[in-house]
Scaffold this motif. Structure first.
Motif, PDB file in Angstrom:
ATOM      1  N   SER A 142       0.999  -0.969  -0.254  1.00 57.55           N
ATOM      2  CA  SER A 142       0.312  -0.163   0.038  1.00 57.55           C
ATOM      3  C   SER A 142       1.041   1.345  -0.286  1.00 57.55           C
ATOM      4  O   SER A 142      -0.027   2.668  -0.511  1.00 57.55           O
ATOM      5  CB  SER A 142      -0.897   0.032   1.736  1.00 57.55           C
ATOM      6  OG  SER A 142      -0.631   0.357   2.882  1.00 57.55           O
ATOM      7  N   TRP A 143       2.219   1.253   0.675  1.00 61.14           N
ATOM      8  CA  TRP A 143       2.839   2.036   0.897  1.00 61.14           C
ATOM      9  C   TRP A 143       3.749   2.875  -0.764  1.00 61.14           C
ATOM     10  O   TRP A 143       3.828   3.915  -0.939  1.00 61.14           O
ATOM     11  CB  TRP A 143       4.174   2.316   1.105  1.00 61.14           C
ATOM     12  CG  TRP A 143       3.847   2.018   2.597  1.00 61.14           C
ATOM     13  CD1 TRP A 143       2.510   2.171   3.703  1.00 61.14           C
ATOM     14  CD2 TRP A 143       3.966   1.871   3.884  1.00 61.14           C
ATOM     15  NE1 TRP A 143       2.604   1.741   5.036  1.00 61.14           N
ATOM     16  CE2 TRP A 143       4.494   1.653   5.652  1.00 61.14           C
ATOM     17  CE3 TRP A 143       5.308   1.757   4.221  1.00 61.14           C
ATOM     18  CZ2 TRP A 143       4.400   1.800   6.453  1.00 61.14           C
ATOM     19  CZ3 TRP A 143       6.546   1.298   5.323  1.00 61.14           C
ATOM     20  CH2 TRP A 143       5.848   1.278   6.256  1.00 61.14           C
ATOM     21  N   VAL A 144       3.440   1.894  -1.958  1.00 66.38           N
ATOM     22  CA  VAL A 144       4.173   1.981  -3.301  1.00 66.38           C
ATOM     23  C   VAL A 144       3.124   3.117  -3.188  1.00 66.38           C
ATOM     24  O   VAL A 144       3.762   4.029  -4.301  1.00 66.38           O
ATOM     25  CB  VAL A 144       4.308   1.041  -4.206  1.00 66.38           C
ATOM     26  CG1 VAL A 144       3.967   1.416  -5.447  1.00 66.38           C
ATOM     27  CG2 VAL A 144       4.797  -0.156  -3.488  1.00 66.38           C
ATOM     28  N   ARG A 145       2.030   3.450  -3.745  1.00 68.95           N
ATOM     29  CA  ARG A 145       0.945   4.418  -4.167  1.00 68.95           C
ATOM     30  C   ARG A 145       0.665   5.454  -3.626  1.00 68.95           C
ATOM     31  O   ARG A 145       1.187   6.832  -3.930  1.00 68.95           O
ATOM     32  CB  ARG A 145      -0.821   3.897  -4.360  1.00 68.95           C
ATOM     33  CG  ARG A 145      -1.109   5.114  -4.509  1.00 68.95           C
ATOM     34  CD  ARG A 145      -3.097   4.103  -4.982  1.00 68.95           C
ATOM     35  NE  ARG A 145      -3.273   3.615  -3.040  1.00 68.95           N
ATOM     36  CZ  ARG A 145      -3.592   4.502  -2.098  1.00 68.95           C
ATOM     37  NH1 ARG A 145      -3.522   6.694  -2.875  1.00 68.95           N
ATOM     38  NH2 ARG A 145      -4.092   3.918  -0.990  1.00 68.95           N
ATOM     39  N   VAL A 146       1.337   5.436  -2.011  1.00 73.21           N
ATOM     40  CA  VAL A 146       1.561   6.972  -1.318  1.00 73.21           C
ATOM     41  C   VAL A 146       2.841   7.088  -1.378  1.00 73.21           C
ATOM     42  O   VAL A 146       2.609   8.291  -1.408  1.00 73.21           O
ATOM     43  CB  VAL A 146       1.115   6.056   0.270  1.00 73.21           C
ATOM     44  CG1 VAL A 146       1.594   7.149   0.932  1.00 73.21           C
ATOM     45  CG2 VAL A 146       0.209   5.501   0.503  1.00 73.21           C
ATOM     46  N   ALA A 147       3.840   6.014  -1.875  1.00 76.08           N
ATOM     47  CA  ALA A 147       5.043   6.888  -1.891  1.00 76.08           C
ATOM     48  C   ALA A 147       5.232   8.355  -3.025  1.00 76.08           C
ATOM     49  O   ALA A 147       5.926   8.928  -3.231  1.00 76.08           O
ATOM     50  CB  ALA A 147       6.062   6.104  -2.155  1.00 76.08           C
ATOM     51  N   ALA A 148       4.444   7.544  -4.407  1.00 70.40           N
ATOM     52  CA  ALA A 148       4.435   8.448  -5.735  1.00 70.40           C
ATOM     53  C   ALA A 148       3.112   9.258  -5.160  1.00 70.40           C
ATOM     54  O   ALA A 148       3.849  10.608  -6.035  1.00 70.40           O
ATOM     55  CB  ALA A 148       3.639   7.606  -6.563  1.00 70.40           C
ATOM     56  N   GLU A 149       2.253   9.306  -5.130  1.00 66.46           N
ATOM     57  CA  GLU A 149       1.936  10.750  -4.186  1.00 66.46           C
ATOM     58  C   GLU A 149       1.780  11.729  -3.505  1.00 66.46           C
ATOM     59  O   GLU A 149       2.092  13.207  -3.557  1.00 66.46           O
ATOM     60  CB  GLU A 149      -0.035   9.615  -3.178  1.00 66.46           C
ATOM     61  CG  GLU A 149      -0.984   9.026  -4.497  1.00 66.46           C
ATOM     62  CD  GLU A 149      -1.930   8.987  -3.995  1.00 66.46           C
ATOM     63  OE1 GLU A 149      -2.303   9.346  -2.706  1.00 66.46           O
ATOM     64  OE2 GLU A 149      -2.605   8.283  -5.102  1.00 66.46           O
ATOM     65  N   LEU A 150       2.949  11.265  -2.311  1.00 65.07           N
ATOM     66  CA  LEU A 150       3.493  12.039  -2.008  1.00 65.07           C
ATOM     67  C   LEU A 150       4.660  12.588  -2.640  1.00 65.07           C
ATOM     68  O   LEU A 150       4.889  13.806  -2.440  1.00 65.07           O
ATOM     69  CB  LEU A 150       4.360  11.732  -0.529  1.00 65.07           C
ATOM     70  CG  LEU A 150       3.030  11.451   0.061  1.00 65.07           C
ATOM     71  CD1 LEU A 150       3.594  10.519   1.467  1.00 65.07           C
ATOM     72  CD2 LEU A 150       2.213  12.058   1.294  1.00 65.07           C
ATOM     73  N   ALA A 151       5.801  12.277  -2.951  1.00 68.11           N
ATOM     74  CA  ALA A 151       6.667  12.841  -3.895  1.00 68.11           C
ATOM     75  C   ALA A 151       5.946  13.625  -5.221  1.00 68.11           C
ATOM     76  O   ALA A 151       6.572  14.664  -5.239  1.00 68.11           O
ATOM     77  CB  ALA A 151       7.311  12.050  -5.072  1.00 68.11           C
ATOM     78  N   GLU A 152       5.271  13.516  -5.479  1.00 67.86           N
ATOM     79  CA  GLU A 152       4.279  14.375  -6.377  1.00 67.86           C
ATOM     80  C   GLU A 152       4.128  16.194  -5.755  1.00 67.86           C
ATOM     81  O   GLU A 152       3.682  16.564  -5.944  1.00 67.86           O
ATOM     82  CB  GLU A 152       2.499  13.741  -6.945  1.00 67.86           C
ATOM     83  CG  GLU A 152       3.485  13.118  -8.353  1.00 67.86           C
ATOM     84  CD  GLU A 152       1.573  12.637  -8.778  1.00 67.86           C
ATOM     85  OE1 GLU A 152       1.035  11.735  -8.094  1.00 67.86           O
ATOM     86  OE2 GLU A 152       2.037  10.871  -9.295  1.00 67.86           O
ATOM     87  N   ARG A 153       3.537  15.643  -5.195  1.00 67.88           N
ATOM     88  CA  ARG A 153       3.381  16.880  -3.556  1.00 67.88           C
ATOM     89  C   ARG A 153       4.639  17.460  -3.844  1.00 67.88           C
ATOM     90  O   ARG A 153       4.205  18.802  -3.438  1.00 67.88           O
ATOM     91  CB  ARG A 153       2.452  16.745  -2.481  1.00 67.88           C
ATOM     92  CG  ARG A 153       1.235  15.566  -2.987  1.00 67.88           C
ATOM     93  CD  ARG A 153       0.820  15.351  -2.163  1.00 67.88           C
ATOM     94  NE  ARG A 153      -0.370  14.729  -1.417  1.00 67.88           N
ATOM     95  CZ  ARG A 153      -0.776  14.685  -0.563  1.00 67.88           C
ATOM     96  NH1 ARG A 153      -0.810  14.743   0.561  1.00 67.88           N
ATOM     97  NH2 ARG A 153      -1.703  13.651  -0.650  1.00 67.88           N
ATOM     98  N   VAL A 154       5.637  17.651  -3.595  1.00 67.38           N
ATOM     99  CA  VAL A 154       7.153  18.093  -3.655  1.00 67.38           C
ATOM    100  C   VAL A 154       7.298  19.180  -4.597  1.00 67.38           C
ATOM    101  O   VAL A 154       6.908  19.182  -5.949  1.00 67.38           O
ATOM    102  CB  VAL A 154       8.074  17.169  -3.795  1.00 67.38           C
ATOM    103  CG1 VAL A 154       8.782  18.350  -3.841  1.00 67.38           C
ATOM    104  CG2 VAL A 154       8.194  16.045  -2.418  1.00 67.38           C
TER     105      VAL A 154
END
Length: 235
Positions: A188-200
């Motif tokens: 589940s963290w795979v998708r979360v990591a991408a979403e958080l990275a997109e916010r940088v």
């Protein structure tokens, strides 16, 4: 993670017009201040419209010879003639004005600007003009160095938010395009990591190649084990 807002990049000293500002004065204000648009404000400071170079040029385009060949062109020509007859900002301005707020994130403001095809957005708070933000202001956020972006993703996305040691992942950034590789603990963290990275700030796109140690999808995780990603990363 860095969450730059319009307040961080906007111009606070704004050249404005009044509804009764004349055509010649509008042209002069734009030329003297090297701006392509002017917010039109009422006596209480509220934004009632925006006059742009395109609005002023309607006077010239309305004089063009030739007959329109479609209903849309005919309606546009009548609209331009109305503007050509206007002598003050109230008749020339586009209304309602497309605005943003000081707390709006820069990427959201950029999206608004693109959707409405405008170069500048009045910044309002409580309906009152407090600044203006331009395309150049917003694009400045995307001029961050790739190394700086990569370091922030490793620190704030993986180490702080997902409690994942930096050595377990690889973050490559080229011209703002991010590639995530390596392994995180949960699927589940795979998708979360991408979403958080997109916010940088400065990230243009994210390619996600992460793998996971175990598949937690469909599994009920005890509350004490859950990682809360709804809040800012812990210091």
């Amino acid at each position: 993670m860095s969450k730059r807002t319009v307040a961080d990049v906007m111009t606070r000293e704004v050249v404005t017009a009044r509804p009764d500002t004349g055509y010649a004065d509008l042209v002069r204000l734009m030329a003297d201040n090297s701006v392509s648009a002017l917010p039109v404000t009422g006596v209480d400071g509220t934004v009632v419209g925006v006059v742009s170079e395109a609005d002023l040029l309607a006077k010239e385009s309305a004089r063009a010879d030739g007959r329109p060949h479609s209903l849309v062109a005919l309606l546009r020509r009548h609209h331009d003639r109305d503007r050509a007859a206007a002598a003050v900002a109230a008749g020339l301005m586009s209304t309602p004005a497309v605005t943003t707020t000081p707390r709006t994130r820069v990427n959201e403001a950029a999206r608004t600007m693109a959707e409405h095809r405008v170069k500048r957005l009045p910044v309002v708070e409580g309906g009152v003009l407090v600044g203006v933000v331009s395309r150049a202001d917003l694009l400045g956020v995307f001029l961050r160095g790739d190394d700086e972006i990569a370091a922030e993703i490793r620190r704030d996305v993986f180490e702080r938010s997902l409690d994942t040691p930096a050595e377990r992942v690889r973050v490559a950034v080229a011209d703002g395009h991010v590639v995530l590789d390596g392994e995180v603990e949960r699927r589940s963290w795979v998708r979360v990591a991408a979403e958080l990275a997109e916010r940088v700030d400065g990230v243009v796109s994210v390619m996600n190649r992460l793998s996971w140690s175990w598949d937690d999808t469909g599994v009920t995780i005890p509350e004490a084990m859950a990682v809360d990603i709804r809040h800012e990363p812990r210091p």
